[in-house]
Design a protein around this motif. Structure first.
Motif, short mmCIF file in Angstrom:
data_model
loop_
_atom_site.label_atom_id
_atom_site.label_comp_id
_atom_site.label_asym_id
_atom_site.label_seq_id
_atom_site.Cartn_x
_atom_site.Cartn_y
_atom_site.Cartn_z
N CYS A 119 -9.00 14.65 10.57
CA CYS A 119 -8.55 14.49 11.95
C CYS A 119 -7.86 13.13 12.14
O CYS A 119 -7.90 12.28 11.25
CB CYS A 119 -9.74 14.60 12.91
N GLU A 120 -7.26 12.96 13.31
CA GLU A 120 -6.52 11.72 13.57
C GLU A 120 -7.45 10.50 13.57
O GLU A 120 -7.04 9.41 13.17
CB GLU A 120 -5.77 11.84 14.90
N ALA A 121 -8.69 10.69 14.00
CA ALA A 121 -9.64 9.56 13.99
C ALA A 121 -9.90 9.09 12.56
O ALA A 121 -10.06 7.88 12.32
CB ALA A 121 -10.95 9.97 14.66
N ALA A 168 0.86 -1.19 0.00
CA ALA A 168 0.00 0.00 0.00
C ALA A 168 0.90 1.23 0.00
O ALA A 168 1.80 1.35 0.83
CB ALA A 168 -0.91 0.01 1.23
N HIS A 169 0.66 2.13 -0.93
CA HIS A 169 1.46 3.35 -1.06
C HIS A 169 0.52 4.55 -0.96
O HIS A 169 -0.29 4.77 -1.86
CB HIS A 169 2.23 3.34 -2.38
N VAL A 170 0.65 5.26 0.14
CA VAL A 170 -0.26 6.36 0.46
C VAL A 170 0.43 7.69 0.18
O VAL A 170 1.57 7.90 0.60
CB VAL A 170 -0.66 6.31 1.96
N PHE A 171 -0.27 8.57 -0.52
CA PHE A 171 0.26 9.90 -0.79
C PHE A 171 -0.70 10.94 -0.23
O PHE A 171 -1.87 11.02 -0.65
CB PHE A 171 0.44 10.12 -2.30
N CYS A 172 -0.20 11.71 0.72
CA CYS A 172 -0.98 12.79 1.34
C CYS A 172 -0.52 14.13 0.75
O CYS A 172 0.66 14.49 0.86
CB CYS A 172 -0.76 12.83 2.84
N CYS A 173 -1.43 14.86 0.16
CA CYS A 173 -1.09 16.17 -0.39
C CYS A 173 -0.71 17.12 0.74
O CYS A 173 -1.47 17.26 1.71
CB CYS A 173 -2.27 16.74 -1.17
N VAL A 174 0.44 17.77 0.62
CA VAL A 174 0.84 18.77 1.61
C VAL A 174 1.13 20.10 0.92
O VAL A 174 1.91 20.93 1.42
CB VAL A 174 2.07 18.31 2.44
N ASN A 175 0.49 20.29 -0.24
CA ASN A 175 0.72 21.53 -0.98
C ASN A 175 0.27 22.75 -0.16
O ASN A 175 -0.73 22.70 0.55
CB ASN A 175 -0.02 21.52 -2.31
N HIS A 213 -6.21 32.03 -0.83
CA HIS A 213 -6.24 31.59 -2.23
C HIS A 213 -7.62 30.98 -2.49
O HIS A 213 -8.14 30.26 -1.64
CB HIS A 213 -5.13 30.57 -2.48
N ARG A 214 -8.17 31.24 -3.66
CA ARG A 214 -9.57 30.82 -3.92
C ARG A 214 -9.73 29.30 -3.85
O ARG A 214 -10.82 28.80 -3.54
CB ARG A 214 -10.04 31.35 -5.27
N ARG A 215 -8.69 28.55 -4.15
CA ARG A 215 -8.82 27.09 -4.14
C ARG A 215 -8.48 26.48 -2.79
O ARG A 215 -8.71 25.30 -2.56
CB ARG A 215 -7.93 26.46 -5.22
N GLY A 216 -7.91 27.26 -1.89
CA GLY A 216 -7.45 26.70 -0.62
C GLY A 216 -6.30 25.75 -0.86
O GLY A 216 -5.78 25.63 -1.98
N CYS A 217 -5.88 25.06 0.17
CA CYS A 217 -4.80 24.07 0.02
C CYS A 217 -4.86 23.08 1.18
O CYS A 217 -5.37 23.39 2.26
CB CYS A 217 -3.43 24.74 -0.05
N CYS A 218 -4.32 21.89 0.92
CA CYS A 218 -4.37 20.83 1.94
C CYS A 218 -3.51 21.19 3.15
O CYS A 218 -3.90 20.93 4.30
CB CYS A 218 -3.92 19.51 1.33
N SER A 219 -2.37 21.79 2.90
CA SER A 219 -1.48 22.13 4.00
C SER A 219 -2.16 23.11 4.96
O SER A 219 -2.01 22.99 6.19
CB SER A 219 -0.18 22.73 3.45
N GLY A 220 -2.90 24.04 4.41
CA GLY A 220 -3.61 25.02 5.22
C GLY A 220 -4.71 24.40 6.07
O GLY A 220 -5.24 25.04 6.98
N LYS A 221 -5.06 23.15 5.76
CA LYS A 221 -6.08 22.46 6.55
C LYS A 221 -5.48 21.33 7.39
O LYS A 221 -6.16 20.38 7.74
CB LYS A 221 -7.17 21.93 5.61
N GLY A 222 -4.18 21.44 7.64
CA GLY A 222 -3.55 20.53 8.60
C GLY A 222 -2.99 19.24 8.05
O GLY A 222 -2.65 18.32 8.80
N LEU A 262 -11.39 19.90 -1.90
CA LEU A 262 -11.90 18.76 -1.14
C LEU A 262 -10.95 18.33 -0.03
O LEU A 262 -11.17 17.32 0.64
CB LEU A 262 -12.12 17.57 -2.08
N GLY A 263 -9.87 19.04 0.13
CA GLY A 263 -8.80 18.62 1.01
C GLY A 263 -9.07 18.79 2.47
O GLY A 263 -10.05 19.43 2.84
N PRO A 264 -8.18 18.18 3.27
CA PRO A 264 -6.99 17.44 2.86
C PRO A 264 -7.34 16.14 2.13
O PRO A 264 -8.24 15.43 2.56
CB PRO A 264 -6.28 17.12 4.17
#
Lengths: 139, 139
Positions: free
Chosen positions: A108-110, A36-43, A49-58, A91-93
């Motif tokens: 969240c961690e849960a 299993a290879h998991v990729f979490c966006c941390v952009n 910014h109008r699109r937001g970003c995953c990093s800004g949401k933790g 839709l992030g993170p």
């Protein structure tokens, strides 16, 4: 001169015939390096910014948590990676798990715990967190 | 309390039965969001680190080149992403292409061109650049 194929193969990448050919090619490939290879966006984008970003949401902290948790669980053939922008920012993170190509939105961690337990270990899906292909920007 | 499964499922993730179950689950998944999802390791370590790093061997610039080239070619359902450490550092720069889970070691723009043309567009494999599963560190 490099032969890049004709226009149709460039813009509409995989016809049915190509997909079938790819399937047959794939059967001769090596075993997967990671089960299993998991990729979490941390952009990260500028605030507001109008699109937001995953990093800004933790996402960065939650990706770190997932790494630590996978290690504690002894998941040796599983890799948790940070990635650049996966382009489903609204839709992030977001994360994607391969080879299945299954996407999740988590907060969240849960959520991370449930994805590890149900999907990565159990081979199931966390229905309430799934991202559908028609969500996010058009290609 | 979260049920994380027993010890054996944690340390040896996928038994044959689990793999079969996963396969059946997968058949019900959504279509892939990207036909080809490429992750180029851009991890950076201090100079003279014993394992080296992909970034130190030019992966960041080559990943940028691959992004631009994919855009020029109009590959709309293909995503080229930077990723954190893929943990095959000694063999880098490395990339992995999903859903196939095929790995390459590359070193120049001509390698990138060949991977795009042969693998991403053509559905084949660039044999001379392939990484075998037994190369790199043990899990």
């Amino acid at each position: 001169m490099t032969d890049w194929g004709n226009d149709s193969s460039s813009t509409s990448l995989r016809s049915s015939a190509e997909a079938a050919d790819k399937e047959s090619t794939r059967s001769g490939d090596f075993a997967l390096y990671y089960d299993a290879h998991v990729f979490c966006c941390v952009n990260e984008r500028p605030p507001k910014h109008r699109r937001g970003c995953c990093s800004g949401k933790g996402s960065r902290q939650l990706c770190d948590y997932m790494c630590r948790k996978a290690m504690v669980l002894g998941l040796r053939r599983v890799r948790i990676n940070q990635s650049g922008c996966l382009n489903r920012c609204e839709l992030g993170p977001t994360m994607v798990i391969y080879p299945e190509g299954v996407w999740y939105s988590y907060s969240c961690e849960a959520d991370i715990d449930e994805i590890l337990r149900c999907h990565v270990i159990g081979g199931g899906r966390v229905e309430r967190l799934l991202l559908h292909p028609d969500e996010g920007p058009r290609h």
